[in-house]
Design a protein around this motif. Sequence first.
Motif, mmCIF file in Angstrom:
data_model
loop_
_atom_site.group_PDB
_atom_site.id
_atom_site.type_symbol
_atom_site.label_atom_id
_atom_site.label_comp_id
_atom_site.label_asym_id
_atom_site.label_seq_id
_atom_site.Cartn_x
_atom_site.Cartn_y
_atom_site.Cartn_z
ATOM 1 N N ASN A 114 0.818 -1.204 0.000
ATOM 2 C CA ASN A 114 0.000 0.000 0.000
ATOM 3 C C ASN A 114 0.858 1.262 0.000
ATOM 4 O OD1 ASN A 114 -1.907 2.027 1.963
ATOM 5 N ND2 ASN A 114 -2.850 1.024 0.201
ATOM 6 N N LEU A 115 2.058 1.183 0.568
ATOM 7 C CA LEU A 115 2.960 2.331 0.565
ATOM 8 C C LEU A 115 3.354 2.740 -0.841
ATOM 9 C CD1 LEU A 115 5.342 1.317 3.494
ATOM 10 C CD2 LEU A 115 3.539 3.054 3.565
ATOM 11 N N PHE A 116 3.269 1.803 -1.784
ATOM 12 C CA PHE A 116 3.697 2.069 -3.156
ATOM 13 C C PHE A 116 2.520 2.043 -4.139
ATOM 14 C CE2 PHE A 116 7.289 0.392 -0.842
ATOM 15 C CZ PHE A 116 8.310 1.273 -1.194
ATOM 16 N N GLY A 117 1.298 2.157 -3.605
ATOM 17 C CA GLY A 117 0.130 2.227 -4.465
ATOM 18 C C GLY A 117 -0.360 0.889 -4.964
ATOM 19 N N LEU A 118 0.191 -0.202 -4.423
ATOM 20 C CA LEU A 118 -0.231 -1.531 -4.830
ATOM 21 C C LEU A 118 -1.233 -2.080 -3.819
ATOM 22 C CD1 LEU A 118 3.233 -2.915 -5.970
ATOM 23 C CD2 LEU A 118 1.321 -2.285 -7.458
ATOM 24 N N HIS A 119 -1.593 -3.324 -3.967
ATOM 25 C CA HIS A 119 -2.665 -3.952 -3.205
ATOM 26 C C HIS A 119 -2.147 -5.273 -2.656
ATOM 27 C CE1 HIS A 119 -6.580 -5.890 -2.512
ATOM 28 N NE2 HIS A 119 -7.146 -4.708 -2.662
ATOM 29 N N GLY A 120 -2.690 -5.723 -1.533
ATOM 30 C CA GLY A 120 -2.280 -7.015 -0.994
ATOM 31 C C GLY A 120 -2.443 -8.138 -1.992
ATOM 32 N N LEU A 157 1.156 -3.239 -14.996
ATOM 33 C CA LEU A 157 2.289 -2.577 -15.642
ATOM 34 C C LEU A 157 3.621 -2.857 -14.964
ATOM 35 C CD1 LEU A 157 0.565 0.861 -16.362
ATOM 36 C CD2 LEU A 157 1.058 -0.955 -18.008
ATOM 37 N N THR A 158 3.609 -3.453 -13.757
ATOM 38 C CA THR A 158 4.863 -3.751 -13.068
ATOM 39 C C THR A 158 5.181 -5.240 -12.996
ATOM 40 O OG1 THR A 158 3.667 -3.596 -10.956
ATOM 41 C CG2 THR A 158 4.894 -1.655 -11.682
ATOM 42 N N VAL A 159 4.203 -6.111 -13.233
ATOM 43 C CA VAL A 159 4.475 -7.552 -13.242
ATOM 44 C C VAL A 159 5.594 -7.916 -14.221
ATOM 45 C CG1 VAL A 159 3.532 -9.766 -14.009
ATOM 46 C CG2 VAL A 159 2.290 -8.411 -12.337
ATOM 47 N N PHE A 191 12.533 -3.953 -6.230
ATOM 48 C CA PHE A 191 12.599 -2.543 -5.860
ATOM 49 C C PHE A 191 12.179 -1.645 -7.034
ATOM 50 C CE2 PHE A 191 16.075 -4.441 -3.150
ATOM 51 C CZ PHE A 191 15.319 -4.431 -1.981
ATOM 52 N N VAL A 192 12.595 -2.020 -8.233
ATOM 53 C CA VAL A 192 12.211 -1.241 -9.416
ATOM 54 C C VAL A 192 10.704 -1.268 -9.602
ATOM 55 C CG1 VAL A 192 12.350 -1.139 -11.932
ATOM 56 C CG2 VAL A 192 14.420 -1.535 -10.591
ATOM 57 N N ALA A 193 10.089 -2.444 -9.437
ATOM 58 C CA ALA A 193 8.644 -2.561 -9.593
ATOM 59 C C ALA A 193 7.901 -1.692 -8.582
ATOM 60 C CB ALA A 193 8.214 -4.021 -9.445
ATOM 61 N N MET A 234 22.360 -6.437 -18.736
ATOM 62 C CA MET A 234 21.479 -7.221 -17.865
ATOM 63 C C MET A 234 20.408 -6.349 -17.215
ATOM 64 S SD MET A 234 23.875 -10.111 -16.023
ATOM 65 C CE MET A 234 24.975 -8.949 -15.215
ATOM 66 N N VAL A 235 20.792 -5.156 -16.773
ATOM 67 C CA VAL A 235 19.823 -4.255 -16.153
ATOM 68 C C VAL A 235 18.779 -3.822 -17.172
ATOM 69 C CG1 VAL A 235 19.531 -1.957 -15.131
ATOM 70 C CG2 VAL A 235 21.368 -3.458 -14.339
ATOM 71 N N PHE A 236 19.234 -3.486 -18.373
ATOM 72 C CA PHE A 236 18.271 -3.108 -19.417
ATOM 73 C C PHE A 236 17.348 -4.277 -19.742
ATOM 74 C CE2 PHE A 236 16.919 -2.845 -23.852
ATOM 75 C CZ PHE A 236 16.311 -1.598 -23.860
ATOM 76 N N PHE A 237 17.903 -5.464 -19.832
ATOM 77 C CA PHE A 237 17.107 -6.643 -20.159
ATOM 78 C C PHE A 237 16.067 -6.914 -19.078
ATOM 79 C CE2 PHE A 237 16.441 -11.225 -21.025
ATOM 80 C CZ PHE A 237 16.224 -11.152 -22.394
ATOM 81 N N ALA A 238 16.426 -6.647 -17.826
ATOM 82 C CA ALA A 238 15.485 -6.843 -16.724
ATOM 83 C C ALA A 238 14.340 -5.841 -16.786
ATOM 84 C CB ALA A 238 16.218 -6.719 -15.393
ATOM 85 N N MET A 239 14.615 -4.629 -17.274
ATOM 86 C CA MET A 239 13.594 -3.576 -17.313
ATOM 87 C C MET A 239 12.981 -3.407 -18.696
ATOM 88 S SD MET A 239 15.792 -0.821 -15.065
ATOM 89 C CE MET A 239 14.473 0.359 -14.899
#
Length: 854
Positions: free
Chosen positions: A412-418, A456-458, A495-497, A759-764
């Motif tokens: 909830n701190l990041f606008g997501l849901h349980g 959009l973050t999955v 953390f990025v998500a 690798m970082v670009f590929f992850a994002m």
Amino acid sequence: MIKFMGNTMSISPEFVNNKILVGLAGQQNAGKSTTFNMLTGAGQHIANYPGVTVDKKTGFYRYKDVKVETVDLPGTYSLTSFSLEERVARDFLITEKPDVVVNVVDASSLKRSLYFSFQVLEMGFPVVIALNMMDVAARNGTEINFEALRKNLKVPVIPTVGRKSIGKKELRDAILEVFNGKNHGKIQSPLQINYDALEKPIEDLRQDLAQTTLESRYPCRWLAVKLVEGDSEAVRLVTQALGASCNELQTARRIKDVFEAQNDLDVADYMMGCRDKLATKVIKESVTEKKDGRDRVTEMIDSVVLNRFAAPFFLVLTVFMIYQLSIVKGYELTRYWWPVLAKFRAIVAGFLPDAGMLQDPYVRSMGLWMVDSANALLNYIPIFLILFALIAILEDSGYMARIAFILDRLFNLFGLHGQSTLPFILGGVFAGGCAVPGVMATKGIPDERSRMATILTVPYMNCLAKVPFYTLLINVFFAPYKSWAMLFLSTFTIFVALLVARFLTATLLSSMETAPFVMELPKYHPPTFFGVGQRAVERTWQYIKKVGSIVVAVSVCVFTMLQFPGLGHEKATQFQNEMDQAVTIFHEKSASSSYAHQFKDKAALISLVNVYTDYKTAKLTVKTAEGSRALDAKFQSRYPDLFKFLKPKGDKAAKKINKSLRKLVSKRKGLRRQIKEEQIETSFLGMVGRSLEPLTQWAGFDWKVNVAILSSFAARESSVATIGVLYQQGADENKSLEDRMAAETGGDNFTPLHALAIMVFFAMYPPCLATTIMIKVQTASYKWMVFSMVFPTILGFVVASGIFTGGRLMGLSGIQMMGVFYGLTVLLTIATGLFKHWGKKMTPVSGAPGASIQ
């Protein structure tokens, strides 16, 4: 054994119709799915309601010569307009007007369930109450007087235990009786809640509505109640039919304003109090508690798994077990499943034109490419079957709600849901998931803003298809730091998500509708084998259909972009001359063999080369002497005239052909590899890769990396396959791809800092095409589909450029920059989570143990 108490049922043989429509409604965790399965068995179909992403589960069964279509409505706590599920359930009831509504009620929490029942009864539909979970109620010491409950609610009440199919016949009989009574005008007058001070104004408004065109479309009493209550969806319906300035809307607003001014009390709260008063009366007359009414088994388990110190431990253990059983053990099963897919490929290859000496016919190349693309995804079926079965067990047992409860405060701190937990788990929280089922699983999130943020973050999670690419680069560039590098890749994406979710919900998604967050902690129940297996198969089949339908189109597009415009005439002639020279050498070397005349014909030689190649390829998969003998027998039976050249024994003439053949096949293999590399370099994708180099050099990407990344948009697995084609030096010596890539990327041209940025670009990087299409399906918007591709590309490239260019300017090595970047990401996430939060704190719901609302 459960029996009726003074409630006998008779079924009239006269039916106006031989097909009826039944709506199955109820709150979440009331056992609605098990009741649906009990009624319909295997005759089920799953689709989506038109225009929305909520599951529409339809089942059919025939009983006493009547065909019954049963629609399992989304589980909701009310029929208001807060969430998508509530609107879908209510719209279905209003527009489809089912012949009978079966309201599934949790007998062990009867009072809580009655609030939903009252709303269904107020709509005036013919209703049957399925009093489910009677075994749990009995275990808790709850005795229910079914006759008293029936008289209070004025509808049939059928005790059931859905997961054990208890009450199946009685429920089916009740459905037919109510349907029969409706068609013959024998239906009892519906339950009407007395709203005391508001009763006369509501009745006057009902009469006004009955004089309009709405009378034939909606239950006027229900509509009057909802208008006075201030329900936005009811206001919209009336506005569409009568206009925004109609007298009925003005009357409803006046009733609401006058009451609230006189009583200093919200109308909705007052009406809820009236319903609570009636629920208390019904419970007092119908229910006897022999014990204290608590489920001590549930309380005992929750005292451990929800303990503030033990809860995180059990949560991590659960996630670990899911991955261990589905990803690790499931991947082991793919060893047995892959041969089945390989046989399928061989069958398809048998129907396609034969391979050519240098280049295969286009139909064969494209056909095998399509099959290989599909097999890359179908290979994960064992993993998904296990994964979905485990998720079904968590859902049915009641622990999935606990996971959402534990993580909701953090999310909830990041606008997501349980309930974002399940999509992230399926997407690959640490490593090994797939974004397609992860995006599909967002259907269960009732809050639209949180649902969109989760969708959009999955894709930032580490799907199984990314792992081979990570493994390749880590083994080449970070071999001494493998453990640290894998930990970095497995956790920084989380953390990025969270950061991206916070950014989106505070900006682009801030205006989206949010719903009051109600989270129920259901009692623990043992899952049923049938229910778990059925859902695992259903969800896997949905994955196969939705992904499989995309693969064909995608593979054709990618294949075309990698093949065309093709080799130039000069290059093609050069390769053909080398092949012709190799054939000439074959004929010269084998001229002294008595079998040489058999292969003067070009077609005969190509046939021999293809059979030899197939034989050697098949040999690579054989692990035992017995398997080798079986393979020899198979080829000898299929190619009796050619087998002696594949494995000559004592035949000197055949040995001479075999020796020359091996050299010819080796030369052919090398030329075909060179042609493939040349085609990729000069293809549309190759030209795009080179044209991007002036920009991507800031992130350390050369044209080969660009091509690999572009090709991976269709499927992440193709990234490694493309690199395998691009880095060919040493392939003839059977060197591993890691060794070949290390040999070609030595020095300053390609360093660990390059690899880290990649690798970082590929992850994002944007989700694969299958996931992108799934985002379109779930959001019903091409705008969000395009955004899901553009935003991660820009963000990923900016971050990768910062890592590569910043690392070079600071003189940091790859592993040093990895530590710096990881530390900054963690600190930024913590700071963002602690920053002033716009959401509300979670507080317990009064009178509803095991639930919370936000």
